[in-house]
Design a protein around this motif. Structure first.
Motif, PDB file in Angstrom:
ATOM      1  N   ASP A   5      39.937  20.757 -46.072  1.00  0.00           N
ATOM      2  CA  ASP A   5      38.437  20.532 -46.057  1.00  0.00           C
ATOM      3  C   ASP A   5      37.784  19.126 -46.044  1.00  0.00           C
ATOM      4  O   ASP A   5      37.268  18.741 -46.997  1.00  0.00           O
ATOM      5  CB  ASP A   5      38.072  21.137 -47.672  1.00  0.00           C
ATOM      6  CG  ASP A   5      36.396  21.385 -47.849  1.00  0.00           C
ATOM      7  OD1 ASP A   5      35.824  21.418 -46.348  1.00  0.00           O
ATOM      8  OD2 ASP A   5      35.760  21.683 -48.579  1.00  0.00           O
ATOM      9  N   LEU A   6      38.582  18.425 -45.039  1.00  0.00           N
ATOM     10  CA  LEU A   6      38.138  17.046 -45.018  1.00  0.00           C
ATOM     11  C   LEU A   6      37.591  17.009 -43.600  1.00  0.00           C
ATOM     12  O   LEU A   6      37.926  17.869 -42.622  1.00  0.00           O
ATOM     13  CB  LEU A   6      39.572  16.258 -44.908  1.00  0.00           C
ATOM     14  CG  LEU A   6      40.289  16.199 -46.024  1.00  0.00           C
ATOM     15  CD1 LEU A   6      41.510  15.363 -46.043  1.00  0.00           C
ATOM     16  CD2 LEU A   6      39.310  15.733 -47.397  1.00  0.00           C
ATOM     17  N   ASN A   7      36.509  15.948 -43.295  1.00  0.00           N
ATOM     18  CA  ASN A   7      36.209  15.501 -42.009  1.00  0.00           C
ATOM     19  C   ASN A   7      37.507  15.110 -41.106  1.00  0.00           C
ATOM     20  O   ASN A   7      38.352  14.508 -41.348  1.00  0.00           O
ATOM     21  CB  ASN A   7      35.280  14.309 -42.338  1.00  0.00           C
ATOM     22  CG  ASN A   7      34.060  14.776 -42.885  1.00  0.00           C
ATOM     23  OD1 ASN A   7      33.602  15.980 -43.119  1.00  0.00           O
ATOM     24  ND2 ASN A   7      33.386  13.785 -43.719  1.00  0.00           N
ATOM     25  N   PHE A   8      37.246  15.459 -39.762  1.00  0.00           N
ATOM     26  CA  PHE A   8      38.469  15.650 -38.970  1.00  0.00           C
ATOM     27  C   PHE A   8      37.855  14.876 -37.544  1.00  0.00           C
ATOM     28  O   PHE A   8      37.014  15.479 -37.039  1.00  0.00           O
ATOM     29  CB  PHE A   8      39.348  16.664 -38.967  1.00  0.00           C
ATOM     30  CG  PHE A   8      40.096  17.012 -37.741  1.00  0.00           C
ATOM     31  CD1 PHE A   8      41.409  16.222 -37.946  1.00  0.00           C
ATOM     32  CD2 PHE A   8      39.761  17.514 -36.606  1.00  0.00           C
ATOM     33  CE1 PHE A   8      42.276  16.359 -36.877  1.00  0.00           C
ATOM     34  CE2 PHE A   8      40.739  17.672 -35.527  1.00  0.00           C
ATOM     35  CZ  PHE A   8      41.822  17.107 -35.788  1.00  0.00           C
ATOM     36  N   ASN A   9      38.248  14.101 -37.091  1.00  0.00           N
ATOM     37  CA  ASN A   9      38.195  13.755 -35.601  1.00  0.00           C
ATOM     38  C   ASN A   9      39.617  13.526 -34.777  1.00  0.00           C
ATOM     39  O   ASN A   9      40.424  13.222 -35.206  1.00  0.00           O
ATOM     40  CB  ASN A   9      37.397  12.275 -35.625  1.00  0.00           C
ATOM     41  CG  ASN A   9      35.949  12.603 -35.775  1.00  0.00           C
ATOM     42  OD1 ASN A   9      35.272  13.797 -35.324  1.00  0.00           O
ATOM     43  ND2 ASN A   9      35.194  11.640 -36.418  1.00  0.00           N
ATOM     44  N   ARG A  10      39.333  13.916 -33.654  1.00  0.00           N
ATOM     45  CA  ARG A  10      40.557  13.863 -32.787  1.00  0.00           C
ATOM     46  C   ARG A  10      40.376  12.666 -31.550  1.00  0.00           C
ATOM     47  O   ARG A  10      39.144  12.841 -31.041  1.00  0.00           O
ATOM     48  CB  ARG A  10      41.055  14.957 -32.210  1.00  0.00           C
ATOM     49  CG  ARG A  10      42.070  14.977 -31.093  1.00  0.00           C
ATOM     50  CD  ARG A  10      42.228  16.374 -30.267  1.00  0.00           C
ATOM     51  NE  ARG A  10      42.933  16.062 -29.047  1.00  0.00           N
ATOM     52  CZ  ARG A  10      43.501  17.333 -28.451  1.00  0.00           C
ATOM     53  NH1 ARG A  10      43.070  18.459 -28.785  1.00  0.00           N
ATOM     54  NH2 ARG A  10      44.099  17.117 -27.191  1.00  0.00           N
ATOM     55  N   ILE A  34      42.102  11.219 -38.779  1.00  0.00           N
ATOM     56  CA  ILE A  34      42.177  10.941 -37.367  1.00  0.00           C
ATOM     57  C   ILE A  34      43.254  11.537 -36.810  1.00  0.00           C
ATOM     58  O   ILE A  34      44.575  11.080 -37.251  1.00  0.00           O
ATOM     59  CB  ILE A  34      41.961   9.178 -37.185  1.00  0.00           C
ATOM     60  CG1 ILE A  34      40.694   8.857 -37.889  1.00  0.00           C
ATOM     61  CG2 ILE A  34      41.990   9.091 -35.784  1.00  0.00           C
ATOM     62  CD1 ILE A  34      39.415   9.378 -37.322  1.00  0.00           C
ATOM     63  N   LEU A  35      43.268  12.255 -35.748  1.00  0.00           N
ATOM     64  CA  LEU A  35      44.390  12.503 -35.226  1.00  0.00           C
ATOM     65  C   LEU A  35      44.195  11.786 -33.856  1.00  0.00           C
ATOM     66  O   LEU A  35      43.435  11.699 -33.073  1.00  0.00           O
ATOM     67  CB  LEU A  35      44.119  14.107 -34.722  1.00  0.00           C
ATOM     68  CG  LEU A  35      45.094  14.510 -33.544  1.00  0.00           C
ATOM     69  CD1 LEU A  35      46.775  14.259 -33.896  1.00  0.00           C
ATOM     70  CD2 LEU A  35      44.829  15.834 -33.040  1.00  0.00           C
ATOM     71  N   ALA A  36      45.132  10.736 -33.810  1.00  0.00           N
ATOM     72  CA  ALA A  36      45.623   9.795 -32.756  1.00  0.00           C
ATOM     73  C   ALA A  36      46.442  10.674 -31.649  1.00  0.00           C
ATOM     74  O   ALA A  36      47.759  10.553 -31.932  1.00  0.00           O
ATOM     75  CB  ALA A  36      46.171   8.544 -33.223  1.00  0.00           C
ATOM     76  N   ASP A  37      46.058  11.390 -30.886  1.00  0.00           N
ATOM     77  CA  ASP A  37      46.820  12.526 -29.772  1.00  0.00           C
ATOM     78  C   ASP A  37      47.294  11.524 -28.777  1.00  0.00           C
ATOM     79  O   ASP A  37      46.782  10.676 -28.051  1.00  0.00           O
ATOM     80  CB  ASP A  37      45.912  13.177 -29.550  1.00  0.00           C
ATOM     81  CG  ASP A  37      46.872  14.680 -29.361  1.00  0.00           C
ATOM     82  OD1 ASP A  37      48.075  14.703 -29.695  1.00  0.00           O
ATOM     83  OD2 ASP A  37      46.181  15.705 -28.827  1.00  0.00           O
ATOM     84  N   GLU A  38      48.759  11.674 -28.804  1.00  0.00           N
ATOM     85  CA  GLU A  38      49.669  11.023 -27.685  1.00  0.00           C
ATOM     86  C   GLU A  38      49.108   9.508 -27.863  1.00  0.00           C
ATOM     87  O   GLU A  38      48.898   8.756 -26.721  1.00  0.00           O
ATOM     88  CB  GLU A  38      49.340  11.325 -26.610  1.00  0.00           C
ATOM     89  CG  GLU A  38      49.749  12.933 -26.050  1.00  0.00           C
ATOM     90  CD  GLU A  38      49.313  13.307 -24.845  1.00  0.00           C
ATOM     91  OE1 GLU A  38      50.545  13.900 -24.239  1.00  0.00           O
ATOM     92  OE2 GLU A  38      48.491  13.031 -24.234  1.00  0.00           O
ATOM     93  N   ILE A  39      49.315   8.835 -29.011  1.00  0.00           N
ATOM     94  CA  ILE A  39      48.992   7.456 -29.382  1.00  0.00           C
ATOM     95  C   ILE A  39      49.616   6.445 -28.243  1.00  0.00           C
ATOM     96  O   ILE A  39      49.167   5.429 -28.083  1.00  0.00           O
ATOM     97  CB  ILE A  39      49.275   7.129 -30.532  1.00  0.00           C
ATOM     98  CG1 ILE A  39      48.600   5.599 -30.972  1.00  0.00           C
ATOM     99  CG2 ILE A  39      50.731   7.050 -30.918  1.00  0.00           C
ATOM    100  CD1 ILE A  39      48.562   5.196 -32.470  1.00  0.00           C
ATOM    101  N   ASN A  40      50.644   6.969 -27.877  1.00  0.00           N
ATOM    102  CA  ASN A  40      51.497   5.853 -27.010  1.00  0.00           C
ATOM    103  C   ASN A  40      51.388   6.171 -25.446  1.00  0.00           C
ATOM    104  O   ASN A  40      52.042   5.441 -24.548  1.00  0.00           O
ATOM    105  CB  ASN A  40      53.118   6.066 -27.267  1.00  0.00           C
ATOM    106  CG  ASN A  40      53.702   7.316 -26.915  1.00  0.00           C
ATOM    107  OD1 ASN A  40      52.925   8.290 -27.032  1.00  0.00           O
ATOM    108  ND2 ASN A  40      54.871   7.213 -26.523  1.00  0.00           N
ATOM    109  N   ARG A  41      50.194   6.630 -25.110  1.00  0.00           N
ATOM    110  CA  ARG A  41      49.824   6.692 -23.709  1.00  0.00           C
ATOM    111  C   ARG A  41      48.653   5.981 -23.200  1.00  0.00           C
ATOM    112  O   ARG A  41      47.753   5.868 -22.526  1.00  0.00           O
ATOM    113  CB  ARG A  41      49.400   8.130 -23.466  1.00  0.00           C
ATOM    114  CG  ARG A  41      50.566   8.828 -23.476  1.00  0.00           C
ATOM    115  CD  ARG A  41      50.197  10.262 -22.575  1.00  0.00           C
ATOM    116  NE  ARG A  41      51.216  11.331 -22.472  1.00  0.00           N
ATOM    117  CZ  ARG A  41      52.473  11.055 -21.786  1.00  0.00           C
ATOM    118  NH1 ARG A  41      52.403  10.225 -20.830  1.00  0.00           N
ATOM    119  NH2 ARG A  41      53.599  12.075 -21.939  1.00  0.00           N
TER     120      ARG A  41
END
Length: 321
Positions: A71-76, A112-119
């Motif tokens: 139940d947290l605020n979420f950003n991708r 924070i979802l840092a998706d594919e951070i190494n791209r």
């Protein structure tokens, strides 16, 4: 006596919450038990987590599911080669009143979802450094505090794949855990395909919120730890340093660089949390060993000899036990 009883009750509450969260996540995520465990330990220890694996292993789905259950605020944020630091932090714009105002970026969230951070190039990756360490960001000379709790859960493709950039060492060090995801077993993949190729919708329940997480984070820090466990954790990290006095002949041969003091801090914090969710009120050496690999594997650099002999970082860490 009452304070001790209160702390025991709080520890029991954390263990129960952990079990409830695991059960709820299990409605969506099949298998990956150690991965889920590591992510939750990093959250309750107020750390950040890096998930490494090839595409299609449900890394993004795992993070989204955890955000729902907590139940947290979420950003991708989808990291791409053209992503700029202002796309993460935010930027100043000129308003109608001819005054500049700061427009917050997606980093102003609990998870924070840092998706594919190494791209994305290192310049943009580095935009996360202040947020991960100070839980704040600075724009135009003004520091903005981030809402607590705050976690960066990043996914990373293996660096051998096309279009990837290695993460800077300073940023890698700010991740508490580096968790590797493998392919599912036949039975697990069968269940995944069965679940995801039908019209069935899973309803997730919210287990705990931001206030409870902050309390559990404080509880983990208050858990007592004996001197011998502290010494064991610090010695283990000291043994990874080829130039240090604790280094063995194998470490000097197989490692070019060892872990810093942040690794010792995370070993103790991780061991405390691992102990509580395992039903103990104080960590022992086994708890340190249980969290050692994901904490150390991204903080040591193998030498040419290790690569030539096919020694993985995990095998080198096992020798430290």
């Amino acid at each position: 006596m009452s304070s001790y009883r209160t702390e025991v009750e709080a520890a029991d509450a954390l263990k129960q919450a952990y079990q409830n969260i695991r059960a709820e996540i299990g409605k969506v995520i099949v298998g990956q038990d150690e991965v889920v465990k590591s992510v939750l330990i990093s959250i309750f220890s107020n750390g950040h987590c890096l998930l490494v694996g090839v595409p299609g292993l449900a890394k993004t789905l795992l993070v989204q599911t955890i955000a729902q259950v907590l139940d947290l605020n979420f950003n991708r944020v989808q990291f791409t080669p053209d992503l700029m630091p202002s796309d993460i932090i935010g930027s100043e714009i000129l308003g109608e009143d001819r005054h500049f105002k700061f427009i917050k970026g997606p980093i102003f969230s609990n998870i924070i979802l840092a998706d594919e951070i190494n791209r994305t190039p290192p310049k943009t990756q580095a935009a996360l450094l202040e947020a991960m360490q100070e839980k704040a960001v600075t724009a135009a000379g003004v520091t903005h505090k981030l809402e607590q709790p705050f976690f960066v859960l990043a996914t990373q493709n293996p660096i051998e794949q096309e279009g990837t950039y290695p993460l800077p060492e300073a940023q890698l060090d700010r991740f508490m855990f580096n968790v590797t995801l493998g392919y599912p077993s036949f039975a697990e993949e069968l269940q995944v395909v069965k679940n995801t190729t039908s019209t069935n919708k899973v309803q997730l329940n919210k287990i705990i919120g931001a206030a409870e997480i902050v309390e559990f984070q404080q509880l983990v820090r208050n858990i007592p730890v004996s001197d011998n466990v502290l010494e064991y954790a610090v010695k283990m990290v000291g043994k990874t340093r080829p130039q240090g006095e604790l280094a063995t002949a194998n470490v000097k041969r197989f490692l070019n660089w060892g872990a810093g003091p942040r690794a010792s801090q995370y070993l103790v914090l991780g061991a405390k949390c691992h102990a509580v969710i395992s039903g103990k009120y104080s960590p022992d050496i086994e708890d340190v060993q249980a969290v050692a690999k994901p904490i150390l594997r991204h903080r040591i650099v193998r030498s040419y000899h290790a690569e030539a002999e096919g020694l993985s970082t995990d095998q080198i860490i096992e020798q430290l036990f």
